[in-house]
Enzyme design. Structure first.
Site, short mmCIF file in Angstrom:
data_model
loop_
_atom_site.label_atom_id
_atom_site.label_comp_id
_atom_site.label_asym_id
_atom_site.label_seq_id
_atom_site.Cartn_x
_atom_site.Cartn_y
_atom_site.Cartn_z
N SER A 56 -0.09 3.00 -17.76
CA SER A 56 0.26 2.43 -19.81
C SER A 56 0.62 1.37 -19.53
CB SER A 56 1.28 3.38 -19.45
OG SER A 56 2.37 3.17 -18.63
N SER A 75 3.17 -0.35 -20.33
CA SER A 75 4.76 -0.92 -19.91
C SER A 75 4.50 -1.64 -18.46
CB SER A 75 5.32 0.47 -19.60
OG SER A 75 5.53 1.33 -18.82
N THR A 108 1.96 6.80 -22.72
CA THR A 108 2.81 6.77 -21.07
C THR A 108 2.89 8.77 -21.18
OG1 THR A 108 4.15 4.92 -20.48
CG2 THR A 108 3.71 6.60 -18.70
N HIS A 155 -18.00 -15.35 36.64
CA HIS A 155 -18.17 -16.44 37.23
C HIS A 155 -17.39 -16.87 36.86
CE1 HIS A 155 -19.07 -17.35 32.74
NE2 HIS A 155 -18.05 -18.64 33.34
N ASP A 203 -23.49 -10.81 34.02
CA ASP A 203 -22.20 -11.95 34.32
C ASP A 203 -21.03 -11.69 33.84
OD1 ASP A 203 -20.02 -13.53 34.69
OD2 ASP A 203 -21.07 -14.84 33.60
N SER A 248 -14.86 -18.87 28.25
CA SER A 248 -15.70 -17.58 29.16
C SER A 248 -14.85 -17.25 29.92
CB SER A 248 -16.42 -18.71 30.78
OG SER A 248 -17.37 -18.89 30.27
#
Length: 761
Positions: free
Chosen positions: A278, A280, A353, A526, A576, A699
């Protein structure tokens, strides 16, 4: 020692993710300098003012710790004058001023005493309570006056335990009439003139020794709920509703089930979103509330919860965007799409509203469900979330529809089975125009729960949903983060682990890793040598000073760094990957959480894929044959930073892999497949964008795909062509990074993590 800059053994984480993006700070759009009413004499002593709604509304602003007296809002009348300055008890005031915020004093305290006694209490003042002999104190013995004009803690009550219902207490600032607490006895609460009562004015002693309704409080116009208060209250109440649904299926709502709630897809919970559009409310608040609801839906879905949604916006007339009977009403993506399509301008021509008409649409949806599912309707729980300023100027009193909804759902009609758990109505009031009495009338009132909230602005609503949907009950879910503006780097990357290895001849060397379960961290093989002693390896998590000890390192059996030395290849990084098993079981918290692994129940749920999804289908979802947005986490100056990259998995894949031959030590390699096997994913380069590259200490860290507000690890950082971090200003276009593809090592992961309750497919 390594290829490029490897091995990298140096130092390198109803009802919402980052919510309400784009919501600004101003409650309503600011108007231009012109107003139909004169601004002469409207100043406020000690503060300032601004014009809202095209100059029709004037809002007073005060410094922190002060509030506008006698009112925060004045409206421009048709006569060309501003509304009168008067208090809530209609006392006329000549000039507005900023007054210091104070907390209400006790109107009465039964069966005990409090100190200090004062006419008023300033911010940070403390008050203490003590009971007379024979009485026991419940609630908070000491309370502090907070910045929003409320006391922290809980109502102090002195009770002897001799009555059917416990003494309900007298919340600070209220007055209570009634001192008998037998079955069906009633107590009534009042506020002083000028204050608004929130909660239940009257409470009744019920069978079982509990009180009807919810604890009342007396609110001044300047009082707001803090985001933390709202989040805690709303989450607690909503969680009870959801857990109740879980219990209907015969499951005990244990801690693990609280974290992994899956609702009955036939619709054991319906959530109705009602949004005031609304005049408002204003465009700014409407858009902000819409954004919050959107992200609320997204976040709820990320937890695996699948309620059915209804969506109604309204002004003079309601617009039903989604009905709970729609086939896709439980699909979060579709619901979000529908929500995104609504605009404040949809109600521009009829901007009154009519809250009652909007709630009638909710009633109609419920009524259809009751008629359609006659066997099961009484097991469906209903949640209504209303975002409004509480003002209504047409259609009649919306509270009458609330009464009709309660009657329809058979709530409160049978004293022995009131079914109050089957309906929760939450009302969020935002901004300076909120009518506290009206929003209180709409909301549910339940013992030890709060359903009505008033927030100061849209940025506060953002905080509510961030805090509300990321609490301890979800800590076990993989790939979850706390993206709030106040979160630390480890709140935002809670899976990130730092692994330190001490070697007598080389000092400390470090890698990264990712928490994948309560005992295991996934990293690169590793990062370790066969000579490393377990006691020389430590793991740091969550940004804490504590270091976790290691029980064992599990290498992939096919990993062999020296496998191709005879072919002139000094280091070979195929397979790895390694798992670090911790001696001590992790206790998940907001800065220590697992990341999602591929082909697990957790990642299927995170992506919202059907339970029947295969591992191959999930891989096609995450790693399609194209450039794929991904990220890794790097440490710089002792802080963690996300770096966005593209996995080259389409037409750029071959050229990305060919650049591997430019790494030091690979100059004589003729066939790239000798060093880049099908186990690798490739990032880096300048096409389609210039990707950042990993550094030495990165890594072992995760290569991550961020999708649907969750984080899934698809790779482990292994090696790179160039150590770009030595010369960050001179990064060549052939700088590439290679990561072990987790989909290619799943049999090993499944074997080693089989007892970790990850649910591998």
């Amino acid at each position: 020692m390594g290829i490029g800059h490897n091995p990298r053994l140096c130092l390198v984480p109803l009802i919402l993710g980052l919510l309400c993006g784009g919501v600004g700070m101003t409650p309503l759009p600011e108007a231009g300098p012109q107003s139909p009413c004169s601004l002469e004499g409207v100043e406020i002593k000690g503060g300032s003012f601004r014009l809202l709604k095209a100059g029709q509304v004037l809002e007073y602003l005060c410094p922190s710790g002060f509030y506008p007296y006698p009112t925060q809002i004045r409206t421009c009348r048709s006569t060309g004058s501003w509304s009168t300055l008067q208090t809530q008890d209609r006392k006329i005031v000549k000039r507005a001023e900023c007054k210091a915020i104070r907390c209400p004093r006790p109107q009465d305290f039964e069966n005990g005493e409090y100190w200090p006694r004062a006419a008023y209490y300033n911010l940070s003042d403390e008050i203490s309570f003590r009971c007379y002999d024979g009485y026991t104190l419940r609630g908070s013995a000491n309370r502090t006056c907070q910045g929003n004009g409320r006391w922290d803690g809980e109502t102090a009550i002195c009770d002897d335990g001799a009555t059917y219902c416990p003494n309900p207490g007298i919340p600070l600032g209220t007055r209570k009439v009634g001192s008998q607490y037998r079955l069906e006895d009633r107590v009534t609460y009042y506020c002083n003139r000028g204050l608004t009562l929130r909660g239940s004015e009257q409470r009744t002693c019920l069978e079982g020794g509990s009180w009807s309704g919810t604890e009342p409080s007396c609110q001044d116009s300047f009082m707001y709920d803090t985001p933390a208060e709202v989040a805690e209250a709303f989450l607690s109440s909503l969680t009870e509703t959801i857990e109740g649904v879980d219990a209907e299926d015969g499951h005990s709502p244990g801690e693990q089930q609280k974290r992994k709630i899956v609702l009955d897809p036939s619709g054991s919970m319906n959530i109705y979103l009602v949004l005031d559009g609304s005049d408002s409310v204003g465009a700014h608040n409407f858009t902000g509330a819409k954004n919050c609801l959107r992200d609320f839906i997204e976040k709820v879905a990320s937890y695996g919860v699948k309620p059915k949604y209804g969506l109604v916006t309204y002004a003079t007339e309601p617009k039903v965007l989604i009905r709970v009977s729609d086939p896709k009403s439980s699909e979060a993506d579709w619901v979000t799409d529908q929500l995104n399509q609504i605009n404040y301008a949809d109600h521009k021509l009829k901007a009154g509203t009519n809250t009652k008409r909007a709630l009638l649409e909710v009633y109609n949806m419920m009524s259809r469900e009751v008629n359609q599912f006659k066997e099961t309707w009484n097991r469906t729980r209903h949640v209504i979330i209303i975002m409004t300023d509480g003002l209504h100027n047409m259609g009649g009193d919306p509270v009458t529809v609330i009464h009709d909804i309660r009657y329809l759902l058979d709530i409160g009609r049978n004293r022995k089975n009131p079914r109050e758990d089957y309906l929760d109505i939450y009302v969020f009031g935002v901004g300076p125009l909120v009518n506290q009495e009206n929003i209180n009338a709409l909301a549910s009132k339940k013992d030890k729960e709060k359903h009505v909230f008033k927030l100061q602005g849209m940025e506060n609503l953002e905080d509510v949903f961030v805090q509300m949907l990321d609490e301890s009950r979800t800590l076990g879910l993989c790939g979850m983060v706390w993206e709030h503006k106040d979160g630390t780097a480890y709140h935002k990357q809670p899976w990130q682990a730092k692994i330190s290895v001490t070697r007598p001849s080389k000092g400390h060397e470090s890698c990264m890793g990712a928490i994948v379960s309560e005992y295991f961290v996934l990293t690169a093989a590793h990062c370790f040598t066969v000579d490393d002693e377990k006691h020389s390896i430590k793991v740091s998590l969550g940004g804490q000073r504590k270091e976790w000890e290691v029980k064992e390192i599990l290498f992939h059996p096919k990993y062999d760094l020296n496998a191709k030395k005879a072919k002139g290849i000094p280091e070979f990084y195929d397979y790895d990957v390694a798992l670090v098993r911790l001696k001590e079981k992790l206790k998940y918290e907001t800065t220590i959480r697992p990341i999602c692994l591929p082909c697990t129940e957790g990642s299927i749920q995170a992506l919202r894929l059907p339970r029947s999804t295969t591992c191959q289908q999930q891989m096609q979802e995450l790693l399609p044959a194209k450039d794929i947005e991904a990220l890794f986490v790097s440490e710089s100056k002792k802080t963690l930073t996300r770096k966005a990259v593209y996995i080259k998995n389409g037409d750029k894949k071959a050229s990305c892999e060919r650049d591997a031959l430019r790494a030091p030590g690979y100059e004589k390699v003729k066939d790239v497949s000798e060093v880049v096997t099908p186990r690798f994913l490739c990032t880096g380069g300048v096409d389609p964008y210039a990707d950042p590259n990993t550094c030495k200490g990165d890594s072992g860290g995760p290569l991550i795909i961020h999708k649907r507000s969750r984080f899934i690890q698809v790779g482990v950082i292994s090696w790179g062509v160039v150590d770009v971090c030595k010369r960050p200003q001179q990064v060549p276009g052939y700088a590439r990074d290679f990561h072990i593809n987790l989909y290619q090592v799943l049999p090993w992961l499944k074997e080693k993590l089989q007892n970790e309750d990850l649910g591998f497919l």
